[in-house]
Design a protein around this motif. Structure first.
Motif, PDB file in Angstrom:
ATOM      1  N   ILE A  50      43.887  36.871  38.213  1.00 45.03           N
ATOM      2  CA  ILE A  50      43.548  38.135  38.626  1.00 45.03           C
ATOM      3  C   ILE A  50      44.156  39.424  37.667  1.00 45.03           C
ATOM      4  CG2 ILE A  50      43.617  39.613  40.656  1.00 45.03           C
ATOM      5  CD1 ILE A  50      43.851  37.094  42.077  1.00 45.03           C
ATOM      6  N   GLN A  51      43.329  40.026  37.244  1.00 44.77           N
ATOM      7  CA  GLN A  51      43.691  41.252  36.274  1.00 44.77           C
ATOM      8  C   GLN A  51      44.321  42.555  36.800  1.00 44.77           C
ATOM      9  OE1 GLN A  51      44.736  40.095  33.572  1.00 44.77           O
ATOM     10  NE2 GLN A  51      44.357  41.392  31.668  1.00 44.77           N
ATOM     11  N   THR A  52      43.341  42.648  37.906  1.00 44.38           N
ATOM     12  CA  THR A  52      43.612  43.984  38.778  1.00 44.38           C
ATOM     13  C   THR A  52      42.991  43.934  40.287  1.00 44.38           C
ATOM     14  OG1 THR A  52      43.042  46.464  38.789  1.00 44.38           O
ATOM     15  CG2 THR A  52      41.441  44.703  37.793  1.00 44.38           C
ATOM     16  N   ILE A  53      43.738  44.541  41.167  1.00 46.21           N
ATOM     17  CA  ILE A  53      43.496  44.491  42.373  1.00 46.21           C
ATOM     18  C   ILE A  53      43.312  45.971  42.901  1.00 46.21           C
ATOM     19  CG2 ILE A  53      43.934  42.190  42.833  1.00 46.21           C
ATOM     20  CD1 ILE A  53      46.494  43.377  44.537  1.00 46.21           C
ATOM     21  N   THR A  54      42.743  45.966  44.101  1.00 44.10           N
ATOM     22  CA  THR A  54      42.489  47.561  44.597  1.00 44.10           C
ATOM     23  C   THR A  54      42.531  47.033  46.267  1.00 44.10           C
ATOM     24  OG1 THR A  54      41.169  48.413  43.021  1.00 44.10           O
ATOM     25  CG2 THR A  54      41.083  49.454  45.007  1.00 44.10           C
ATOM     26  N   LEU A  55      43.254  47.708  46.984  1.00 44.78           N
ATOM     27  CA  LEU A  55      43.290  47.561  48.501  1.00 44.78           C
ATOM     28  C   LEU A  55      42.834  48.470  49.206  1.00 44.78           C
ATOM     29  CD1 LEU A  55      44.846  46.185  51.051  1.00 44.78           C
ATOM     30  CD2 LEU A  55      46.911  47.872  50.365  1.00 44.78           C
TER      31      LEU A  55
END
Length: 336
Positions: free
Chosen positions: A113-118
């Motif tokens: 996982i390179q990037t997450i947004t909550l």
């Protein structure tokens, strides 16, 4: 040698704790740090008790929930000949006061996982994977994963608009925009993208799109820093894109935050050409805040990777990929 090199790749301010959470690149899987912004000391926060060997990075993947929980995700640097040995990146959480994270799920096997947004309001975590650029939605309460599989492009970090829709890029050639609507659980694929999207793709790493950072500006617009070093604006309703300008003669704009008095604050630059700038949304003008240079020994920052406010006049900048030393966490004092 695994213990002698570290790079800072994402930052998250936790105002309630007076702490800065840091995502790191570290080949021994010690990929998290917690910095006390009052004492200027690092404090224990260890991912290694729950790590597997391929988890060597927390890239652009730290988010803060309203209850004080920090959510994050792990990335990799494996060679593709190791792909079938790799379990896949994990979503984790750090409860207030904890010194060891708790793993929640591996949403997409084999990929990391390179990037997450909550989306704290809806209990959703949006993720984008590497080395295969997939898009998924993780439901925190139920553990459900919506895996939309390969989309062909990836953002460095994405954002939600005021309607709760998630925005990123798709298509490996054109890197067009798309949005995901949690109300309908469907993606809208647009047939246009950012200016110079094709030319600015591949600047972060092979195949990656032109979005270096994206934030909700709190004024109805999304603001995007591109890998070419330009600032753009997206009006979500018509998905209209406007080019706002380029603050410095460099590539990369991986950090952008809403500052004071309607200003945006960002960092840009690469190869010891890094700087901090402000953008006045009312006047549509850029203001250079200065080069990122150590005030004692004149050392130049090598490559910017993230920016984080800690009060109106203090900003922290993550440095990554320094070739001959470990990278640093930089503290910058801003003029009033």
């Amino acid at each position: 040698q695994f213990h002698n090199y570290v790079a800072f790749v994402c930052l998250l301010n936790h105002p309630r704790e007076d702490r800065m959470y840091c995502g790191l690149t570290a080949m021994d899987s010690n990929v998290l740090a917690r910095f006390n912004t009052r004492t200027k000391q690092f404090e224990p926060l260890d991912y290694r008790p729950v790590a597997e060997p391929f988890e060597v990075k927390v890239h652009r993947s730290l988010c803060l929930a309203a209850d004080g929980t920090v959510y994050g995700a792990t990335s990799c640097l494996y060679s593709l000949d190791k792909r079938l040995e790799a379990p896949g990146g994990a979503i984790f959480k750090i409860r207030p006061g904890d010194a060891t994270p708790t793993k929640l799920a591996v949403p997409v096997p084999r990929d990391y996982i390179q990037t997450i947004t909550l989306d704290d309001k809806r209990g959703l975590i949006y993720g984008q994977t590497y080395p295969v650029f997939k898009f998924f939605v993780y439901h925190i309460k139920t553990g459900e994963v919506q895996n939309f599989d390969y989309v062909g492009s990836i953002s460095h970090v994405s954002a939600l608009d005021d309607s709760g829709c998630f925005w990123s890029t798709w298509d490996s050639n054109n890197h067009f925009l798309y949005k995901y609507d949690p109300a309908t659980r469907k993606i809208t694929y647009f047939k246009h993208g950012l200016p110079n999207a094709r030319a600015e793709a591949n600047m972060m790493y092979p195949g990656a799109g032109p979005v270096d950072c994206m934030i909700n500006g709190g004024d109805g617009y999304l603001y995007v820093g591109t890998t070419g070093g330009s600032l753009c604006r997206i009006a979500p309703r018509p998905a209209a894109v406007a080019y706002l300008g380029k603050p410095a003669p460099t590539t990369r704009m991986p950090g952008l935050v809403v500052w004071r008095d309607g200003l945006l604050l960002g960092c840009c630059g690469d190869n010891e050409g890094s700087c901090v700038f402000a953008y006045d949304r009312e006047k549509k003008s850029f203001h250079q805040m200065g080069q990122i240079r150590d005030s004692v020994d004149n050392l130049l920052m090598f490559r910017v990777h993230d920016i984080c406010l800690a009060g109106h006049q203090t900003v922290y900048v993550a440095e990554t990929d320094a070739p001959n030393r470990s990278s640093y966490l930089w503290e910058c004092r801003l003029e009033a």
